[in-house]
Scaffold this motif. Sequence first.
Motif, PDB file in Angstrom:
ATOM      1  N   LEU A 288      50.211  62.067 -12.600  1.00 23.04           N
ATOM      2  CA  LEU A 288      49.102  62.095 -12.470  1.00 23.04           C
ATOM      3  C   LEU A 288      48.363  61.008 -13.016  1.00 23.04           C
ATOM      4  O   LEU A 288      48.783  60.759 -14.243  1.00 23.04           O
ATOM      5  N   ASN A 289      47.415  60.669 -13.015  1.00 18.77           N
ATOM      6  CA  ASN A 289      45.771  59.454 -13.219  1.00 18.77           C
ATOM      7  C   ASN A 289      44.865  59.726 -13.605  1.00 18.77           C
ATOM      8  O   ASN A 289      44.496  59.949 -11.936  1.00 18.77           O
ATOM      9  N   ASP A 290      44.740  61.015 -13.952  1.00 18.32           N
ATOM     10  CA  ASP A 290      43.289  62.098 -14.108  1.00 18.32           C
ATOM     11  C   ASP A 290      42.031  60.963 -15.036  1.00 18.32           C
ATOM     12  O   ASP A 290      42.224  61.101 -15.791  1.00 18.32           O
ATOM     13  N   ASN A 291      41.293  59.845 -13.832  1.00 23.71           N
ATOM     14  CA  ASN A 291      40.100  59.099 -14.315  1.00 23.71           C
ATOM     15  C   ASN A 291      41.317  58.813 -16.030  1.00 23.71           C
ATOM     16  O   ASN A 291      40.173  58.619 -16.440  1.00 23.71           O
ATOM     17  N   GLY A 292      41.855  58.155 -15.823  1.00 23.65           N
ATOM     18  CA  GLY A 292      42.918  57.105 -17.509  1.00 23.65           C
ATOM     19  C   GLY A 292      43.533  57.740 -17.921  1.00 23.65           C
ATOM     20  O   GLY A 292      44.481  57.479 -18.761  1.00 23.65           O
ATOM     21  N   PHE A 293      43.519  59.040 -18.116  1.00 25.42           N
ATOM     22  CA  PHE A 293      44.787  60.519 -18.259  1.00 25.42           C
ATOM     23  C   PHE A 293      46.268  60.240 -17.627  1.00 25.42           C
ATOM     24  O   PHE A 293      45.860  60.514 -15.787  1.00 25.42           O
ATOM     25  N   ILE A 294      47.235  59.909 -18.606  1.00 23.49           N
ATOM     26  CA  ILE A 294      48.248  59.908 -17.063  1.00 23.49           C
ATOM     27  C   ILE A 294      49.251  60.835 -18.304  1.00 23.49           C
ATOM     28  O   ILE A 294      49.669  60.344 -18.899  1.00 23.49           O
TER      29      ILE A 294
END
Length: 241
Positions: free
Chosen positions: A81-87
């Motif tokens: 998952l890549n939530d706006n740069g949070f991996i």
Amino acid sequence: MENETITPVFTKEKGVDNKDKMPNSNIDFYYFLPSPPCRSVMLLAKALGVQMNQKITSILAGDNMTPEYLRLNPQHTIPTLNDNGFILFESRAILQYLVDQYAKDDSLSPKEAKKAAIVNQRLYFDACTLMPRLVQYMGPVLRHAQTPDKEKLGNFEEALGYLDEFLENQTWAAGSQLTIADFALISTVSTAEAIGVDISKFPNVNAWFQRTKNAMTGFGYEEINQAGCAIIGGMFKNKAK
């Protein structure tokens, strides 16, 4: 309860919490539909109303070994998952994150210590016992077209027996309400059924399985989970001939 269908009502409403916790379409999700862990996350995202940019990552084609993917996930596992740069990777961690970040309440992941501990126990059981034993059974068939090993099937069925005991006098995997433990376990158990494991031998598991399938109809169970099960089930049965 047998005929209950739960609709997606778990998402935070506007104005209830910070705007940065609202579901959005800037989440990239790297997945492969036959993968049970990927399907568990997709079902939960649907339940929460979280929109994700779904990026097919075929482990058969080596998509998970490209330099671009390895920069995201050095373990080269799916899902990621890549939530706006949070991996984030590891599906059960993703399940927890999505609820913590986007759910309107803690019903899917209780905060009370003892209830939370039971949810975690079920998640760890799936991650460390049930799913690994299923992989040990079906992996050699899928990868090398080996004859299914009855001893490995027995080991997996032993784990199903443990789950059957957990579910004694319980509606859901971790108690009286649907939680992220059900999302993790349903993807494993449904995959087992798809490759020919007789779930009906375990009455509590079978009752929970039917109840959970029905409850998750509104979360895209057929087009997400059942579709993935059909793929992996077909692959297994073809290789096992």
